[in-house]
Design an enzyme around this catalytic site. Structure first.
Site, short mmCIF file in Angstrom:
data_model
loop_
_atom_site.label_atom_id
_atom_site.label_comp_id
_atom_site.label_asym_id
_atom_site.label_seq_id
_atom_site.Cartn_x
_atom_site.Cartn_y
_atom_site.Cartn_z
N ASP A 6 20.70 -36.98 58.15
CA ASP A 6 21.50 -37.88 57.33
C ASP A 6 22.68 -37.11 56.72
O ASP A 6 22.67 -35.87 56.69
CB ASP A 6 20.58 -38.44 56.23
N ASP A 8 24.84 -38.36 53.46
CA ASP A 8 24.95 -38.42 52.00
C ASP A 8 23.69 -37.91 51.31
O ASP A 8 22.58 -38.38 51.57
CB ASP A 8 25.25 -39.86 51.55
MG LIG Z 1 21.45 -40.15 52.34
#
Ligand SMILES: [Mg+2]
Length: 173
Positions: A6, A8
Site C-alpha cells: 500500500d 498511504d
Molecule cells: Mg494506506
C-alpha cells in the site's frame, strides 16, 4: 512471493501531512503523539474537521508526502528477491493518480509502471502478501496480511503486525 504494498501510511507519510497542514493553517499544535489511536480529523475542533477531511482532494497533497522511514531501502531489496507491486486505492481521490505516479517515480524509481496498481477495491488482488495499514483491505486478502502500524491503527487487533520497515525486512527478506 507476490507482494502488494500500500502507499498511504505505509510508504508515504499521509498522517504526518495532515498534521502539518492543519497546524500551519489553524496555528494548531497537533503531534503524532497527541493523535495516537485516532484519525487526525477527529482530533481537531468540529469546525475544522471538514477542512482536514478535504486535504486529500487538494492539488499537490499526494505529490509532496514524505517517504516513510526505511521504506525506500527495504522495498528496493524486496524488489530484488520478490515479485513486488505497489497497490493503492487511488480512485478514491482521482486527482491523486498522476501525483502518486510522479511521487513513486521520484522516490521509488526501481519500481516499473507495470508493477504499479492504482485501483479501486483491493479485494481483487490475489497474491502471497499484502502490506497495508487498513483492516478493511487486509480482511479480504487471500494471502498473508501484514498490518503496517500507523498512529490511527495502534489499537487494532486481529492481524499480523509490522511496526516499521525494518520489521518487514526481518520477515520477508
Ligand atoms: Mg494506506
Amino acid at each position: 512471493m507476490k507482494i502488494f504494498v500500500d502507499m498511504d501510511e505505509v510508504i508515504a507519510d499521509t498522517y504526518g501531512a495532515h498534521i502539518d497542514i492543519y497546524n500551519q493553517e489553524f496555528n494548531g499544535n497537533l503531534t503524532t503523539e497527541t493523535c495516537m489511536g485516532n484519525e487526525v480529523w477527529k482530533m481537531v475542533p468540529t469546525a475544522h474537521q471538514d477542512s482536514v477531511r478535504k486535504h486529500a482532494t487538494r492539488r499537490g497533497f499526494f505529490r509532496n508526502l514524505r517517504p516513510i522511514e526505511n521504506s525506500i531501502e527495504v522495498l528496493s531489496k524486496l524488489n530484488d528477491v520478490h515479485e513486488l507491486y505497489i497497490a493503492s486505492a487511488a480512485m478514491q481521490f482521482p486527482n491523486s493518480l498522476e501525483e502518486k505516479s510522479d511521487w513513486l517515480n521520484e522516490h521509488f524509481p526501481f519500481i516499473p509502471w507495470q508493477h504499479i496498481i492504482l485501483c479501486g477495491h483491493k479485494h481483487i488482488l490475489r497474491g502471497d502478501v499484502l502490506i497495508d495499514d487498513r483492516s478493511y483491505n487486509l480482511e479480504h486478502f487471500n494471502g498473508r496480511g501484514l498490518q503496517f502500524t500507523s498512529p490511527h491503527n495502534i489499537r487494532t487487533t486481529g492481524f499480523e503486525r509490522v511496526n516499521n520497515w525494518l520489521e518487514v525486512a526481518e520477515k520477508l527478506l
